[in-house]
Design a protein around this motif. Structure first.
Motif, PDB file in Angstrom:
ATOM      1  N   VAL A  45       0.853  -0.457   0.126  1.00  0.00           N
ATOM      2  CA  VAL A  45      -0.192  -0.112  -0.076  1.00  0.00           C
ATOM      3  C   VAL A  45       1.204   1.319  -0.204  1.00  0.00           C
ATOM      4  O   VAL A  45       0.475   2.212  -0.813  1.00  0.00           O
ATOM      5  CB  VAL A  45      -1.081   0.284   0.993  1.00  0.00           C
ATOM      6  N   ASN A  46       2.106   0.822   0.497  1.00  0.00           N
ATOM      7  CA  ASN A  46       2.530   2.617   0.901  1.00  0.00           C
ATOM      8  C   ASN A  46       3.408   2.458  -0.519  1.00  0.00           C
ATOM      9  O   ASN A  46       4.137   3.933  -1.416  1.00  0.00           O
ATOM     10  CB  ASN A  46       3.318   2.139   1.468  1.00  0.00           C
ATOM     11  N   TYR A  47       3.377   1.437  -1.248  1.00  0.00           N
ATOM     12  CA  TYR A  47       4.342   1.822  -2.877  1.00  0.00           C
ATOM     13  C   TYR A  47       3.741   2.321  -3.240  1.00  0.00           C
ATOM     14  O   TYR A  47       3.822   2.996  -4.002  1.00  0.00           O
ATOM     15  CB  TYR A  47       4.859   0.258  -2.612  1.00  0.00           C
ATOM     16  N   ILE A  48       2.606   1.771  -3.226  1.00  0.00           N
ATOM     17  CA  ILE A  48       1.501   2.451  -4.198  1.00  0.00           C
ATOM     18  C   ILE A  48       1.656   3.946  -4.404  1.00  0.00           C
ATOM     19  O   ILE A  48       1.362   4.900  -5.397  1.00  0.00           O
ATOM     20  CB  ILE A  48       0.335   1.420  -4.628  1.00  0.00           C
ATOM     21  N   LYS A  49       1.354   4.369  -2.682  1.00  0.00           N
ATOM     22  CA  LYS A  49       0.707   6.083  -2.674  1.00  0.00           C
ATOM     23  C   LYS A  49       2.021   6.217  -3.178  1.00  0.00           C
ATOM     24  O   LYS A  49       2.115   7.483  -3.689  1.00  0.00           O
ATOM     25  CB  LYS A  49       0.648   5.324  -0.930  1.00  0.00           C
ATOM     26  N   GLU A  50       2.911   6.114  -2.899  1.00  0.00           N
ATOM     27  CA  GLU A  50       4.408   6.777  -3.062  1.00  0.00           C
ATOM     28  C   GLU A  50       4.611   6.983  -4.980  1.00  0.00           C
ATOM     29  O   GLU A  50       4.774   7.657  -5.217  1.00  0.00           O
ATOM     30  CB  GLU A  50       5.960   5.714  -2.424  1.00  0.00           C
ATOM     31  N   THR A  51       4.372   5.697  -5.626  1.00  0.00           N
ATOM     32  CA  THR A  51       4.356   5.654  -6.328  1.00  0.00           C
ATOM     33  C   THR A  51       2.937   6.708  -7.779  1.00  0.00           C
ATOM     34  O   THR A  51       3.604   7.205  -8.363  1.00  0.00           O
ATOM     35  CB  THR A  51       4.030   4.088  -7.134  1.00  0.00           C
ATOM     36  N   TYR A  52       1.725   6.134  -6.655  1.00  0.00           N
ATOM     37  CA  TYR A  52       0.883   7.351  -6.956  1.00  0.00           C
ATOM     38  C   TYR A  52       1.556   9.084  -6.418  1.00  0.00           C
ATOM     39  O   TYR A  52       1.305  10.203  -8.022  1.00  0.00           O
ATOM     40  CB  TYR A  52      -0.450   7.301  -6.544  1.00  0.00           C
ATOM     41  N   ASP A  53       1.977   9.579  -5.722  1.00  0.00           N
ATOM     42  CA  ASP A  53       2.234  11.226  -6.039  1.00  0.00           C
ATOM     43  C   ASP A  53       3.341  10.608  -6.271  1.00  0.00           C
ATOM     44  O   ASP A  53       4.052  12.354  -6.786  1.00  0.00           O
ATOM     45  CB  ASP A  53       3.614  10.607  -3.845  1.00  0.00           C
ATOM     46  N   GLU A  54       4.685  10.171  -6.560  1.00  0.00           N
ATOM     47  CA  GLU A  54       5.655  10.817  -7.947  1.00  0.00           C
ATOM     48  C   GLU A  54       4.990  10.859  -9.426  1.00  0.00           C
ATOM     49  O   GLU A  54       5.527  11.819  -9.810  1.00  0.00           O
ATOM     50  CB  GLU A  54       6.453   9.302  -7.576  1.00  0.00           C
ATOM     51  N   VAL A  70       2.167  12.062 -10.037  1.00  0.00           N
ATOM     52  CA  VAL A  70       1.573  12.932 -10.313  1.00  0.00           C
ATOM     53  C   VAL A  70       2.071  14.498 -10.256  1.00  0.00           C
ATOM     54  O   VAL A  70       1.501  15.106 -10.479  1.00  0.00           O
ATOM     55  CB  VAL A  70      -0.143  13.023  -8.878  1.00  0.00           C
ATOM     56  N   HIS A  71       2.613  14.220  -8.656  1.00  0.00           N
ATOM     57  CA  HIS A  71       3.610  15.594  -8.243  1.00  0.00           C
ATOM     58  C   HIS A  71       4.954  16.140  -8.849  1.00  0.00           C
ATOM     59  O   HIS A  71       5.709  17.017  -9.102  1.00  0.00           O
ATOM     60  CB  HIS A  71       3.542  15.308  -6.601  1.00  0.00           C
ATOM     61  N   LYS A  72       5.664  14.855  -9.098  1.00  0.00           N
ATOM     62  CA  LYS A  72       6.920  14.814  -9.145  1.00  0.00           C
ATOM     63  C   LYS A  72       7.811  14.607 -11.498  1.00  0.00           C
ATOM     64  O   LYS A  72       8.647  14.779 -11.392  1.00  0.00           O
ATOM     65  CB  LYS A  72       7.952  13.964  -8.583  1.00  0.00           C
ATOM     66  N   VAL A  73       6.827  14.507 -11.938  1.00  0.00           N
ATOM     67  CA  VAL A  73       6.791  13.901 -13.232  1.00  0.00           C
ATOM     68  C   VAL A  73       6.181  14.731 -14.268  1.00  0.00           C
ATOM     69  O   VAL A  73       5.089  15.686 -13.694  1.00  0.00           O
ATOM     70  CB  VAL A  73       6.128  12.182 -13.384  1.00  0.00           C
ATOM     71  N   SER A  74       7.608  15.000 -15.045  1.00  0.00           N
ATOM     72  CA  SER A  74       7.536  16.591 -15.616  1.00  0.00           C
ATOM     73  C   SER A  74       6.795  15.721 -17.563  1.00  0.00           C
ATOM     74  O   SER A  74       6.997  15.053 -17.983  1.00  0.00           O
ATOM     75  CB  SER A  74       8.348  17.027 -16.129  1.00  0.00           C
ATOM     76  N   TRP A  75       5.078  15.568 -17.067  1.00  0.00           N
ATOM     77  CA  TRP A  75       4.951  15.052 -17.801  1.00  0.00           C
ATOM     78  C   TRP A  75       4.025  16.485 -19.444  1.00  0.00           C
ATOM     79  O   TRP A  75       4.545  17.822 -19.362  1.00  0.00           O
ATOM     80  CB  TRP A  75       3.399  14.705 -18.383  1.00  0.00           C
ATOM     81  N   PRO A  76       4.981  16.121 -20.873  1.00  0.00           N
ATOM     82  CA  PRO A  76       4.476  16.959 -22.534  1.00  0.00           C
ATOM     83  C   PRO A  76       3.440  17.244 -22.199  1.00  0.00           C
ATOM     84  O   PRO A  76       2.246  16.750 -22.031  1.00  0.00           O
ATOM     85  CB  PRO A  76       5.783  16.113 -22.793  1.00  0.00           C
ATOM     86  N   THR A  77       3.603  18.606 -23.120  1.00  0.00           N
ATOM     87  CA  THR A  77       2.713  18.563 -23.532  1.00  0.00           C
ATOM     88  C   THR A  77       2.056  18.291 -24.894  1.00  0.00           C
ATOM     89  O   THR A  77       2.541  17.130 -25.406  1.00  0.00           O
ATOM     90  CB  THR A  77       2.427  20.343 -23.526  1.00  0.00           C
ATOM     91  N   TYR A  78       0.741  18.607 -24.800  1.00  0.00           N
ATOM     92  CA  TYR A  78       0.093  18.264 -26.018  1.00  0.00           C
ATOM     93  C   TYR A  78       1.244  17.869 -27.383  1.00  0.00           C
ATOM     94  O   TYR A  78       1.488  17.481 -28.341  1.00  0.00           O
ATOM     95  CB  TYR A  78      -1.177  18.569 -26.442  1.00  0.00           C
ATOM     96  N   ALA A  79       1.782  19.271 -27.818  1.00  0.00           N
ATOM     97  CA  ALA A  79       2.836  20.174 -29.011  1.00  0.00           C
ATOM     98  C   ALA A  79       3.887  19.310 -28.888  1.00  0.00           C
ATOM     99  O   ALA A  79       4.366  19.038 -29.396  1.00  0.00           O
ATOM    100  CB  ALA A  79       2.488  21.913 -28.551  1.00  0.00           C
TER     101      ALA A  79
END
Length: 62
Positions: A5-14, A16-25
């Motif tokens: 459960v802790n692993y899943i929470k940390e993965t979700y947090d990373e 959502v908050h730490k990964v730089s997702w590219p824009t559509y362009a």
């Protein structure tokens, strides 16, 4: 079970908050670059195969 459960929470947090997702362009631009690069490589392989085929037919005539 708590570790999972802790692993899943940390993965979700990373994700959502730490990964730089590219824009559509940016994503579209990258996809176009990959498409052109793939076509260019396919063309180079085709030309090499065509040339090699003709060289081999010259070396080993039917």
């Amino acid at each position: 079970m708590k570790k999972i459960v802790n692993y899943i929470k940390e993965t979700y947090d990373e994700l959502v908050h730490k990964v730089s997702w590219p824009t559509y362009a940016e994503l579209t631009n990258s996809a176009v670059v990959v498409l052109y690069a793939s076509l260019l490589i396919a063309l180079v392989v085709f030309v090499m195969d065509f040339c090699f085929q003709h060289v081999m037919e010259f070396v080993y005539p039917h």
